[in-house]
Scaffold this motif. Structure first.
Motif, PDB file in Angstrom:
ATOM      1  N   LYS A  64       6.268   7.268   8.356  1.00 38.33           N
ATOM      2  CA  LYS A  64       6.472   5.963   7.727  1.00 38.33           C
ATOM      3  C   LYS A  64       5.262   5.064   7.934  1.00 38.33           C
ATOM      4  O   LYS A  64       4.888   4.299   7.050  1.00 38.33           O
ATOM      5  CB  LYS A  64       7.729   5.302   8.284  1.00 38.33           C
ATOM      6  N   SER A  65       4.642   5.167   9.090  1.00 37.87           N
ATOM      7  CA  SER A  65       3.448   4.382   9.373  1.00 37.87           C
ATOM      8  C   SER A  65       2.294   4.776   8.445  1.00 37.87           C
ATOM      9  O   SER A  65       1.595   3.910   7.901  1.00 37.87           O
ATOM     10  CB  SER A  65       3.037   4.572  10.831  1.00 37.87           C
ATOM     11  N   TRP A  66       2.090   6.091   8.241  1.00 35.44           N
ATOM     12  CA  TRP A  66       1.037   6.548   7.331  1.00 35.44           C
ATOM     13  C   TRP A  66       1.338   6.132   5.896  1.00 35.44           C
ATOM     14  O   TRP A  66       0.442   5.737   5.147  1.00 35.44           O
ATOM     15  CB  TRP A  66       0.840   8.059   7.446  1.00 35.44           C
ATOM     16  N   ILE A  67       2.601   6.212   5.495  1.00 37.87           N
ATOM     17  CA  ILE A  67       2.991   5.796   4.147  1.00 37.87           C
ATOM     18  C   ILE A  67       2.700   4.307   3.956  1.00 37.87           C
ATOM     19  O   ILE A  67       2.182   3.891   2.918  1.00 37.87           O
ATOM     20  CB  ILE A  67       4.477   6.118   3.875  1.00 37.87           C
ATOM     21  N   ALA A  68       3.007   3.499   4.963  1.00 31.76           N
ATOM     22  CA  ALA A  68       2.744   2.055   4.871  1.00 31.76           C
ATOM     23  C   ALA A  68       1.248   1.794   4.699  1.00 31.76           C
ATOM     24  O   ALA A  68       0.845   0.917   3.915  1.00 31.76           O
ATOM     25  CB  ALA A  68       3.272   1.341   6.114  1.00 31.76           C
ATOM     26  N   LYS A 121      -0.528   0.000   1.313  1.00 30.67           N
ATOM     27  CA  LYS A 121      -1.387  -1.186   1.377  1.00 30.67           C
ATOM     28  C   LYS A 121      -2.650  -1.040   0.526  1.00 30.67           C
ATOM     29  O   LYS A 121      -3.199  -2.036   0.062  1.00 30.67           O
ATOM     30  CB  LYS A 121      -1.798  -1.477   2.820  1.00 30.67           C
ATOM     31  N   ILE A 122      -3.099   0.185   0.326  1.00 30.68           N
ATOM     32  CA  ILE A 122      -4.352   0.385  -0.401  1.00 30.68           C
ATOM     33  C   ILE A 122      -4.147   1.115  -1.735  1.00 30.68           C
ATOM     34  O   ILE A 122      -5.113   1.499  -2.383  1.00 30.68           O
ATOM     35  CB  ILE A 122      -5.382   1.159   0.477  1.00 30.68           C
ATOM     36  N   GLN A 123      -2.912   1.283  -2.159  1.00 30.75           N
ATOM     37  CA  GLN A 123      -2.634   2.087  -3.355  1.00 30.75           C
ATOM     38  C   GLN A 123      -3.328   1.574  -4.611  1.00 30.75           C
ATOM     39  O   GLN A 123      -3.654   2.359  -5.510  1.00 30.75           O
ATOM     40  CB  GLN A 123      -1.134   2.219  -3.588  1.00 30.75           C
ATOM     41  N   ARG A 152      -6.293   0.448  -4.695  1.00 32.80           N
ATOM     42  CA  ARG A 152      -7.734   0.621  -4.522  1.00 32.80           C
ATOM     43  C   ARG A 152      -8.167   2.087  -4.533  1.00 32.80           C
ATOM     44  O   ARG A 152      -9.345   2.382  -4.383  1.00 32.80           O
ATOM     45  CB  ARG A 152      -8.158  -0.030  -3.201  1.00 32.80           C
ATOM     46  N   ILE A 153      -7.209   2.999  -4.697  1.00 31.65           N
ATOM     47  CA  ILE A 153      -7.543   4.429  -4.702  1.00 31.65           C
ATOM     48  C   ILE A 153      -7.032   5.095  -5.972  1.00 31.65           C
ATOM     49  O   ILE A 153      -6.093   4.627  -6.599  1.00 31.65           O
ATOM     50  CB  ILE A 153      -6.980   5.158  -3.461  1.00 31.65           C
ATOM     51  N   SER A 154      -7.654   6.217  -6.309  1.00 31.68           N
ATOM     52  CA  SER A 154      -7.213   6.960  -7.484  1.00 31.68           C
ATOM     53  C   SER A 154      -6.108   7.956  -7.127  1.00 31.68           C
ATOM     54  O   SER A 154      -5.259   8.262  -7.948  1.00 31.68           O
ATOM     55  CB  SER A 154      -8.399   7.682  -8.133  1.00 31.68           C
ATOM     56  N   TYR A 155      -6.138   8.464  -5.890  1.00 30.49           N
ATOM     57  CA  TYR A 155      -5.081   9.371  -5.437  1.00 30.49           C
ATOM     58  C   TYR A 155      -5.160   9.556  -3.928  1.00 30.49           C
ATOM     59  O   TYR A 155      -6.147   9.187  -3.290  1.00 30.49           O
ATOM     60  CB  TYR A 155      -5.141  10.728  -6.146  1.00 30.49           C
ATOM     61  N   ALA A 156      -4.086  10.122  -3.392  1.00 30.73           N
ATOM     62  CA  ALA A 156      -4.040  10.473  -1.970  1.00 30.73           C
ATOM     63  C   ALA A 156      -3.447  11.868  -1.855  1.00 30.73           C
ATOM     64  O   ALA A 156      -2.553  12.240  -2.616  1.00 30.73           O
ATOM     65  CB  ALA A 156      -3.184   9.480  -1.193  1.00 30.73           C
ATOM     66  N   THR A 157      -3.975  12.629  -0.928  1.00 38.86           N
ATOM     67  CA  THR A 157      -3.467  13.958  -0.627  1.00 38.86           C
ATOM     68  C   THR A 157      -3.057  13.978   0.830  1.00 38.86           C
ATOM     69  O   THR A 157      -3.770  13.457   1.689  1.00 38.86           O
ATOM     70  CB  THR A 157      -4.561  15.025  -0.861  1.00 38.86           C
ATOM     71  N   ILE A 158      -1.897  14.567   1.105  1.00 36.40           N
ATOM     72  CA  ILE A 158      -1.400  14.643   2.477  1.00 36.40           C
ATOM     73  C   ILE A 158      -1.160  16.100   2.834  1.00 36.40           C
ATOM     74  O   ILE A 158      -0.464  16.815   2.122  1.00 36.40           O
ATOM     75  CB  ILE A 158      -0.096  13.844   2.658  1.00 36.40           C
ATOM     76  N   LEU A 159      -1.739  16.538   3.930  1.00 34.78           N
ATOM     77  CA  LEU A 159      -1.554  17.891   4.428  1.00 34.78           C
ATOM     78  C   LEU A 159      -0.735  17.813   5.722  1.00 34.78           C
ATOM     79  O   LEU A 159      -1.003  16.975   6.578  1.00 34.78           O
ATOM     80  CB  LEU A 159      -2.916  18.528   4.727  1.00 34.78           C
ATOM     81  N   VAL A 160       0.270  18.662   5.835  1.00 29.76           N
ATOM     82  CA  VAL A 160       1.037  18.780   7.080  1.00 29.76           C
ATOM     83  C   VAL A 160       0.996  20.237   7.508  1.00 29.76           C
ATOM     84  O   VAL A 160       0.834  21.139   6.685  1.00 29.76           O
ATOM     85  CB  VAL A 160       2.504  18.314   6.930  1.00 29.76           C
ATOM     86  N   ASN A 161       1.142  20.468   8.800  1.00 30.24           N
ATOM     87  CA  ASN A 161       1.195  21.852   9.260  1.00 30.24           C
ATOM     88  C   ASN A 161       2.404  22.059  10.163  1.00 30.24           C
ATOM     89  O   ASN A 161       3.151  21.123  10.467  1.00 30.24           O
ATOM     90  CB  ASN A 161      -0.117  22.270   9.933  1.00 30.24           C
ATOM     91  N   ARG A 164       8.221  13.912   1.254  1.00 27.02           N
ATOM     92  CA  ARG A 164       8.531  13.676  -0.157  1.00 27.02           C
ATOM     93  C   ARG A 164       9.694  12.693  -0.300  1.00 27.02           C
ATOM     94  O   ARG A 164       9.644  11.776  -1.113  1.00 27.02           O
ATOM     95  CB  ARG A 164       8.877  14.987  -0.866  1.00 27.02           C
ATOM     96  N   LEU A 165      10.738  12.884   0.495  1.00 26.44           N
ATOM     97  CA  LEU A 165      11.896  11.992   0.426  1.00 26.44           C
ATOM     98  C   LEU A 165      11.520  10.565   0.837  1.00 26.44           C
ATOM     99  O   LEU A 165      11.957   9.596   0.214  1.00 26.44           O
ATOM    100  CB  LEU A 165      13.035  12.518   1.299  1.00 26.44           C
ATOM    101  N   LEU A 166      10.693  10.436   1.890  1.00 24.28           N
ATOM    102  CA  LEU A 166      10.245   9.109   2.325  1.00 24.28           C
ATOM    103  C   LEU A 166       9.403   8.421   1.253  1.00 24.28           C
ATOM    104  O   LEU A 166       9.370   7.192   1.174  1.00 24.28           O
ATOM    105  CB  LEU A 166       9.436   9.222   3.624  1.00 24.28           C
ATOM    106  N   LEU A 167       8.747   9.215   0.423  1.00 24.82           N
ATOM    107  CA  LEU A 167       7.942   8.683  -0.674  1.00 24.82           C
ATOM    108  C   LEU A 167       8.762   8.442  -1.944  1.00 24.82           C
ATOM    109  O   LEU A 167       8.232   8.030  -2.967  1.00 24.82           O
ATOM    110  CB  LEU A 167       6.783   9.633  -0.985  1.00 24.82           C
ATOM    111  N   GLY A 168      10.057   8.745  -1.886  1.00 25.85           N
ATOM    112  CA  GLY A 168      10.927   8.548  -3.045  1.00 25.85           C
ATOM    113  C   GLY A 168      10.883   9.689  -4.040  1.00 25.85           C
ATOM    114  O   GLY A 168      11.293   9.532  -5.190  1.00 25.85           O
TER     115      GLY A 168
END
Length: 126
Positions: free
Chosen positions: A71-75, A79-81, A83-92, A107-111
């Protein structure tokens, strides 16, 4: 794109240098790295690794709830959405114990809708 794991990458001079050249400084959640999440390009790459405390023998199911961190990373991204063209998130797997389930939680936290994974055993190339 550069993933900095030393404090010097987050200095004003390094951030300025990368920003001037529009080189993405990766945002990462890795133990021992105080990533200040600076915006240095028109896109963001986030890597969620965590503290690596989950042994490989326990991969395949969620072992640790990292929802507050996600949730902290999503916030930060929200805040900068504009100012950017896209964001990619990798989890392991090391982040929560099972990367695909973590991706679904994110994905669920992002709606977004969750995805269905039918096989929890990763196939090998050989």
């Amino acid at each position: 794109m550069i993933e900095g794991r030393h404090t010097s990458w987050f200095s004003d001079s390094a951030i300025s240098y990368l920003s001037d050249r529009k080189v993405c400084l990766v945002w990462s959640d890795v133990a021992g790295v105080n990533n200040t999440a600076p915006l240095t390009s028109d896109f963001v790459y986030v890597i969620l690794i965590g503290d690596r405390s989950i042994p490989e023998s326990q991969f395949g199911k969620l072992q640790k709830d990292q929802t507050p961190s996600m949730k902290s990373w999503i916030a930060k991204l929200q805040k900068i959405q504009d100012r950017i063209s896209y964001a990619t998130i990798l989890v392991n797997n090391r982040y929560e114990g099972f990367g695909p389930a973590t991706a679904n939680r994110l994905r669920l936290l992002l709606g977004l809708e969750s995805l269905q994974f039918t096989d929890r055993h990763q196939k090998t190339l050989f």
